[in-house]
Structure formats: structure tokens, C-alpha cells
Design an enzyme around this catalytic site. Structure first.
Site, mmCIF file in Angstrom:
data_model
loop_
_atom_site.group_PDB
_atom_site.id
_atom_site.type_symbol
_atom_site.label_atom_id
_atom_site.label_comp_id
_atom_site.label_asym_id
_atom_site.label_seq_id
_atom_site.Cartn_x
_atom_site.Cartn_y
_atom_site.Cartn_z
ATOM 1 N N CYS A 2 0.832 -1.205 0.000
ATOM 2 C CA CYS A 2 0.000 0.000 0.000
ATOM 3 C C CYS A 2 0.871 1.261 0.000
ATOM 4 O O CYS A 2 2.011 1.239 0.446
ATOM 5 C CB CYS A 2 -0.858 0.046 1.253
ATOM 6 N N ARG A 27 4.494 0.243 -6.480
ATOM 7 C CA ARG A 27 4.560 -0.594 -5.292
ATOM 8 C C ARG A 27 3.517 -1.708 -5.309
ATOM 9 O O ARG A 27 3.579 -2.626 -4.516
ATOM 10 C CB ARG A 27 4.381 0.265 -4.038
ATOM 11 N N TRP A 74 -3.556 -2.375 -1.130
ATOM 12 C CA TRP A 74 -3.285 -3.751 -1.545
ATOM 13 C C TRP A 74 -4.007 -4.596 -0.512
ATOM 14 O O TRP A 74 -3.612 -4.618 0.658
ATOM 15 C CB TRP A 74 -1.782 -3.984 -1.494
ATOM 16 N N ASN A 100 -1.194 1.884 6.180
ATOM 17 C CA ASN A 100 -0.428 0.747 5.653
ATOM 18 C C ASN A 100 -0.131 -0.169 6.817
ATOM 19 O O ASN A 100 0.208 0.313 7.908
ATOM 20 C CB ASN A 100 0.914 1.206 5.067
ATOM 21 N N GLY A 101 -0.189 -1.468 6.594
ATOM 22 C CA GLY A 101 0.134 -2.415 7.672
ATOM 23 C C GLY A 101 -1.085 -3.209 8.081
ATOM 24 O O GLY A 101 -2.115 -3.200 7.393
ATOM 25 N N GLU A 481 16.970 -17.497 -9.236
ATOM 26 C CA GLU A 481 16.592 -16.120 -9.554
ATOM 27 C C GLU A 481 15.998 -16.039 -10.967
ATOM 28 O O GLU A 481 15.020 -15.336 -11.196
ATOM 29 C CB GLU A 481 17.816 -15.198 -9.399
ATOM 30 N N LYS A 485 12.259 -14.639 -11.674
ATOM 31 C CA LYS A 485 11.991 -13.500 -12.574
ATOM 32 C C LYS A 485 10.948 -13.891 -13.606
ATOM 33 O O LYS A 485 10.025 -13.148 -13.861
ATOM 34 C CB LYS A 485 13.265 -13.055 -13.310
ATOM 35 N N GLU A 488 7.398 -14.270 -12.018
ATOM 36 C CA GLU A 488 6.837 -13.013 -11.503
ATOM 37 C C GLU A 488 6.131 -12.179 -12.559
ATOM 38 O O GLU A 488 5.089 -11.604 -12.298
ATOM 39 C CB GLU A 488 7.966 -12.136 -10.950
ATOM 40 N N HIS A 504 16.810 -36.289 -9.233
ATOM 41 C CA HIS A 504 16.134 -36.845 -8.057
ATOM 42 C C HIS A 504 14.627 -36.621 -8.113
ATOM 43 O O HIS A 504 13.970 -36.614 -7.079
ATOM 44 C CB HIS A 504 16.736 -36.246 -6.781
ATOM 45 N N LYS A 603 5.821 -4.226 -4.441
ATOM 46 C CA LYS A 603 7.257 -3.974 -4.480
ATOM 47 C C LYS A 603 7.904 -4.305 -3.147
ATOM 48 O O LYS A 603 8.995 -4.847 -3.081
ATOM 49 C CB LYS A 603 7.510 -2.504 -4.852
HETATM 50 O O1 M6R Z 1 12.935 -5.182 -0.486
HETATM 51 P P1 M6R Z 1 13.465 -6.565 -0.375
HETATM 52 O O2 M6R Z 1 14.695 -6.794 -1.158
HETATM 53 O O3 M6R Z 1 13.632 -7.008 1.061
HETATM 54 O O4 M6R Z 1 12.332 -7.493 -0.984
HETATM 55 C C1 M6R Z 1 12.405 -8.885 -0.905
HETATM 56 C C2 M6R Z 1 11.434 -9.525 -1.872
HETATM 57 O O5 M6R Z 1 10.121 -9.188 -1.538
HETATM 58 C C3 M6R Z 1 11.716 -9.097 -3.320
HETATM 59 O O6 M6R Z 1 13.012 -9.404 -3.698
HETATM 60 C C4 M6R Z 1 10.730 -9.787 -4.278
HETATM 61 O O7 M6R Z 1 10.981 -11.162 -4.307
HETATM 62 C C5 M6R Z 1 10.842 -9.177 -5.674
HETATM 63 N N1 M6R Z 1 9.536 -9.089 -6.243
HETATM 64 C C6 M6R Z 1 11.683 -9.975 -6.586
HETATM 65 O O8 M6R Z 1 11.690 -9.525 -7.889
#
Ligand code: M6R
Length: 608
Positions: A2, A27, A74, A100-101, A481, A485, A488, A504, A603
Site C-alpha cells: 500500500c 509498489r 493492496w 499501511n500495515g 533467480e 523473474k 513473476e 532426483h 514492491k
Molecule cells: O525489499 P526486499 O529486497 O527485502 O524485498 C524482498 C522480496 O520481496 C523481493 O526481492 C521480491 O521477491 C521481488 N519481487 C523480486 O523480484
């Protein structure tokens, strides 16, 4: 997650609030709303993008005023509806709040408030909080917010206003970021500095359990027990252009392509070639602890976890100190054993990830020395650690993290070399590594020049719904990673794992034409990776290899090859991840997705 923007000043608040909300769009959110104070309170909310809210606002032309609050939501409590969107009001419509929270004890509070005759129209925790403030109000909004903050548990960043005090905003924070920007005759409060910098670069971050009352004569910060505190006002280093697209189609694309420049910045002034050593001012406070360290624990989530996993390899390899890496969300709840001389490294782009922050607190409470590897200056993790090294990669707007990953790996590499050098590494050995490290930005540039080839290869396979990413050693986290990516932003199902693990079980998935991406650059386990490639192809898998330039053999065993320049193995993740970032980007674009606003993603995840 949020986003909050609030304005109090001399100018019409609405355009400033809308512009601020747009800067927070990256975000992630599902609905938006604004409230303006002008005599009474006016609230307008909508589901969907800020542009939908803007359309709706056109039908409310009388919405004016120089004080207002706004929010992108959010959903956590309650579904995505206009009613559940923020700002929320009490049942008398005298108070409005953006939040937020998560308020953890909201259902208990709600019952008590209902018994006192208060009525609720939503399922949200935020409506409970604004009602609590209303219930505790005795003619002073600041005092009512302090009193409410003493009763709630959970996390919050809030801004509240009240029709009875039309020239006042009250903000408060616990566990969720909130900044106050101080302009000439105006204040902008926001959960993210990108919504402040267009107006002022002077700002301060609210601390946990702090409340800030703002009116046109100035501001006052206090604890929730009403002890006055002096905030640390700083200059925001963020430039407005850094938060703009600058000719690129998407922020993610821009951030991938600016990696050579930002990694030069990460390294700048930190490699002392003459003395063969690394200079990291942020580590001075713990230099003795680094020499004595008997164990490193790296903790993070998501992409940051993958760079932390690379850090684990680096610290064992280059500093010769036992290291382990763990999901912050698991670490904090498993009663971890922290022995003497343990250093915990929290890795995070935002510095606000709730799980990472809590894991850090857990480790610190158990006696560990704490170190932050963080991008956002002044964020919560940087304030709660004994020492830290900034990434210096600039604001990362793309939800899918790219340049921050490279920045994290570059910083962890420097920490590992620095620690090794303080313990046993010779100046010559160190100088050789530094020379190689210095060349990394140019080599990333060379990989980016092959972007069209990566695009062509990727586009041939975007109709395939299952992909595998496999690597060994340093490139096992890179495989993870690459898979993250891809899923996502393109919503393709992808798994990343150690190449050896394939046999395995996951090998059962490989069928005709399934894309299997191998990190097959030169290194200690190159031959073993070749065997895994052969096993994959013999089962019909379509092998895309990321390989070292000049490797003539790989072309005969892989279906397609993406090239990276040669470099020492510990530095290879800084190169091998780049084609995978490009691959994810081009796959998402080709599948027609909004790369910078992937579905369901935020984000920064500031709640557990
Ligand atoms: O702000 P941070 O690096 O702590 O965030 C951690 C994850 O939430 C963040 O890396 C998330 O996995 C991203 N969407 C990856 O692209």
C-alpha cells in the site's frame, strides 16, 4: 504494498495527491482513494488504477482544499471493493484515515467499539482504527492518535485528519515506513520518498511508536506517550529523473540496462587497487567482529534471498568463514541458535521487508552482530543494524528486482573479499580479484549488447508453460533467480534448482521441447553440467545454455546458447543473471503483460 500520500500547505491538495499516488503505483495496489478537508470531509475511492480514480474525480468538481490524504490499497482484510478502499471514516464521518500495515487485535477492538454503539460498514482493520481514534477523541487529534496507538498491536503507518481540526494532519508509525517532507510552507507525508522529491528534498523518517502533528505553522513529533522527540532531518538524495522512465518502455527494462552504470557506482571508491584491499566505511564499526567472526547467517526473502545465497558461497570461498543462508520468515520462528561471534547479514532492497526486519531483531536479541546490505537509505533495516553497506544502485521502481540483485551480489562480494583480506588473503590475491571486479560493469555492457539475441531465443518458447532453470555452485542461486523473474512477470511456471537435483525427481517433468535453461559457464563443475545437459536432451528437453564466450564445445551440446564474458567463478553470478533478466523481460512483453505492475505482487512486503 500500500502507498500513502498526504499534503498540507498553500496549494490545491488534489493534483499533488494524485501525482504522488502515481509515483507510488509501482509498489503494487488494487484500489485507490483520496479525502480532502474543506469545511467537511470529502472522500472519493475506486477499484483499479489511479487513472480510474482520476476519471471519477472529474465527476466531483467541487473537490477542493489544501489539506488531504490519499492511498493506494493492496487488500489484506476484506476483498478488493470500493468500500474497502482507503481512506476510511468513522461512522459519524468526522475522521478519515489512510493506513499501511495490519492491526492484529482489530477484531477484539471492534467488539469493544460495537458494544459502545459504534457501527462498521467494512471488514477492514483500518475502519476499526479510525473508529478507535474517533472514540478516544477529546478535542485534540494528536492525543487521540497517541492513545489509539497505545491500544493497537501490529504494524501501521497512518495519516489521519478530522473535520473538527481542518488545518491539522497527524501521522504515526510502527513497523511500516513513513516520511515527512518539509517544503516551503507545505508538508508532504508519504510512505515512500519518491512521492516527496517533486516538492522538497528535506525530510525525516518517523521512528516506530512516534507521532507527528502537522499544521501550517510547523510540526511536532512525539512518542505515543507524548514525550517530544527531535527527528533527524536529512537531504533526500533521490533525483526526480531517477524515478522516471527516461525513454524506456518499462522501469524493469530501464533498470536492467542501467546495470553497468549503477554497478560502477556500487564499486566506486571502494576498491583500493594500490593497497590491494576493499574500503567499506560502513563496516568500520564492526571491523573487530569481522576478524573474529565464526559464523555468518544471511537472511532475506525473494530475490534478496537469492543474492544472500550467493553471499553464503562467497563468504565460505573468499573469507573462509562458515556461512548459511535462510528465509527470514523461517529463521525468526525456529528458535535459532546464535553462538558467540556470529554476524547476521540482512539483505534487502527496500530495507522494510517485514520478515527480514523481524529475523534481524530476533538475531540481534540473541546476541548476534548485525549487518545490513540495503539499497534504500535510512530505511528500517539500516537503522536497526550495527553496521551496513549501501548498494548505491538508485531507486528501483520495477516490481521485479534486477539492479538491486546485482548491487547486493556486488556488495556481498566486497564484504567477503574484505573479510578474507582482514584474515588471511594476501594483497596480491586481493588485487587480482579487484581488477576482475572492476571489469564487471564493462562485461555486463557486452551482455546487454546481445539483448536482441536473447529476445529472439525467448520469443520462440513463450507458449511453453513450464520451464526449468538449473545451475551448480555459485550459479544454483542464479538459476533460482532466473526462475523467479520469469514467473513473476510472465506468469510462466518455472522452477530453479541445483542441476544435480534434477535427477532426483524433476527429470520426470522433462518432455518434448520443454525449455531447460542451464547455467553452463566455465567453472569447477562445468563437466558435470555438461552431463546434466546430455541427460536433459536425451529426454527431449530443449536446452538453452548460458555459456562462456569462446566455448566452442557448448554449441554442439545445447540447442541454443546465450553468451557471457569469462570471469573468475566467484564473480560469475554478476554476469550470468543478466541474460536471465532479459529473458524474463522479453517473455513478459511478448505475452502482453504489464511488466512493471505484475498481478498480485507488491514492491515491498511490509506485512508478514
Ligand atoms: O525489499 P526486499 O529486497 O527485502 O524485498 C524482498 C522480496 O520481496 C523481493 O526481492 C521480491 O521477491 C521481488 N519481487 C523480486 O523480484
Amino acid at each position: 504494498m500500500c502507498g500513502i500520500v498526504a499534503y498540507l500547505g498553500e496549494q490545491p491538495a488534489l493534483p499533488i495527491l494524485i501525482e504522488g499516488l502515481k509515483r507510488l503505483e509501482y509498489r503494487g495496489y488494487d484500489s485507490a482513494g483520496v479525502a480532502l478537508l474543506n469545511g467537511g470531509l470529502k472522500v472519493v475511492k475506486s477499484v483499479g488504477r489511479v487513472s480510474v480514480l482520476e476519471e471519477k474525480l472529474k465527476q466531483t468538481p467541487d473537490l477542493c482544499g489544501t489539506v488531504g490524504i490519499a492511498h493506494t490499497r493492496w487488500a489484506t482484510h476484506g476483498s478488493v471493493t470500493e468500500l474497502n478502499a482507503h481512506p476510511h471514516s468513522d461512522d459519524q464521518h468526522r475522521f478519515v484515515l489512510v493506513h499501511n500495515g495490519i492491526i492484529e487485535n482489530y477484531s477484539t477492538l471492534k467488539k469493544v467499539l460495537e458494544e459502545r454503539g459504534r457501527v462498521f460498514e467494512t471488514e477492514t482493520d483500518t475502519e476499526v482504527l479510525v473508529t478507535l481514534i474517533a472514540e478516544l477523541y477529546e478535542g485534540d487529534l494528536e492525543k487521540a492518535v497517541q492513545a489509539a496507538a497505545r491500544e493497537v498491536t501490529g504494524a501501521y503507518a497512518i495519516v489521519c485528519c478530522c473535520a473538527d481540526e481542518p488545518g491539522v494532519l497527524v501521522a504515526a508509525r510502527k513497523g511500516s515506513p513513513l516520511m515527512v517532507g518539509i517544503g516551503a510552507d507545505e508538508f508532504v507525508v508519504a510512505s515512500d520518498p519518491s512521492a516527496i522529491v517533486a516538492h522538497t528534498s528535506r525530510a525525516f523518517a518517523l521512528d516506530d511508536y512516534n507521532v507527528c502533528r502537522i499544521d501550517k505553522t510547523g510540526f511536532r513529533t512525539s512518542t505515543i506517550d507524548n514525550h517530544e522527540v527531535s527527528p533527524k532531518v536529512m537531504e533526500l538524495e533521490l533525483e526526480l529523473e531517477e524515478t522516471e522512465l527516461g525513454g524506456f518502455d518499462h522501469y524493469m527494462q530501464k533498470e536492467i540496462f542501467e546495470q553497468p552504470r549503477v554497478i560502477r557506482n556500487t564499486l566506486r571508491g571502494r576498491l583500493d587497487h594500490k593497497e590491494g584491499r576493499i574500503v567499506l566505511g560502513g563496516l568500520t564499526e564492526i571491523s573487530k567482529e569481522l576478524v573474529k567472526a565464526r559464523r555468518f547467517i544471511l537472511t532475506a526473502q525473494g530475490t534478496a534471498l537469492h543474492s544472500a545465497m550467493i553471499g553464503e558461497y562467497l563468504l565460505e570461498d573468499l573469507a573462509k568463514v562458515p556461512a548459511e543462508c535462510e528465509y527470514a520468515s523461517e529463521f525468526r520462528y525456529r528458535n535459532p541458535i546464535i553462538e558467540e561471534n556470529t554476524i547476521v547479514i540482512a539483505v534487502s532492497q527496500s530495507g522494510e521487508t517485514a520478515d527480514t526486519l523481524s529475523a534481524l531483531h530476533e538475531a540481534r536479541d540473541r546476541g548476534a552482530t548485525s549487518l545490513g546490505v540495503v539499497n534504500v537509505v535510512g530505511s528500517s533495516i539500516t537503522r536497526d543494524t550495527d553496521a551496513g553497506v549501501y548498494l548505491r544502485v538508485g531507486p528501483e521502481i520495477g516490481v521485479a528486482s534486477t539492479k538491486a540483485f546485482l548491487g547486493q551480489v556486488a556488495v556481498l562480494t566486497m564484504i567477503a573479499i574484505h573479510t578474507g583480506r582482514r584474515r588471511f588473503m594476501s594483497p596480491d590475491e586481493c588485487a587480482t580479484l579487484l581488477r576482475e571486479l572492476d571489469q564487471i560493469p564493462d562485461k555486463i555492457e557486452r551482455i546487454l549488447q546481445t539483448a536482441e539475441a536473447v529476445k529472439r531465443v525467448t520469443e520462440q518458447h513463450i507458449h511453453k508453460e513450464n520451464w526449468l532453470f538449473l545451475g551448480r555452485g555459485y550459479n544454483y542461486p542464479v538459476a533460482m533467480e532466473g526462475a523467479l523473474k520469469l514467473k513473476e512477470i510472465s506468469y510462466i511456471h518455472a522452477e530453479g534448482m541445483p542441476a544435480a537435483e534434477m535427477k532426483h525427481g524433476p527429470i520426470a517433468l522433462i518432455n518434448d521441447g520443454m525449455p531447460v535453461v542451464f547455467l553452463a559457464n566455465r567453472g569447477r563443475q562445468y563437466d558435470k553440467v555438461l552431463s546434466n545437459i546430455a541427460e536433459t536432451r536425451s529426454r527431449g528437453g530443449h536446452v538453452i545454455a548460458v555459456a562462456t564466450e569462446g566455448d566452442t564445445h557448448i554449441e554442439s551440446v545445447a540447442d541454443e546458447v546465450l553468451w557471457v564474458p569469462d570471469c573468475p567463478e566467484p564473480l560469475s553470478p554478476l554476469l550470468t543473471v543478466v541474460p536471465l533478466q532479459l529473458m524474463a523481460y522479453y517473455a513478459a512483453v511478448a505475452r502482453g503483460h504489464d511488466v512493471d505492475k505484475p498481478r498480485n505482487l507488491a514492491k515491498s512486503v511490509t506485512v508478514e
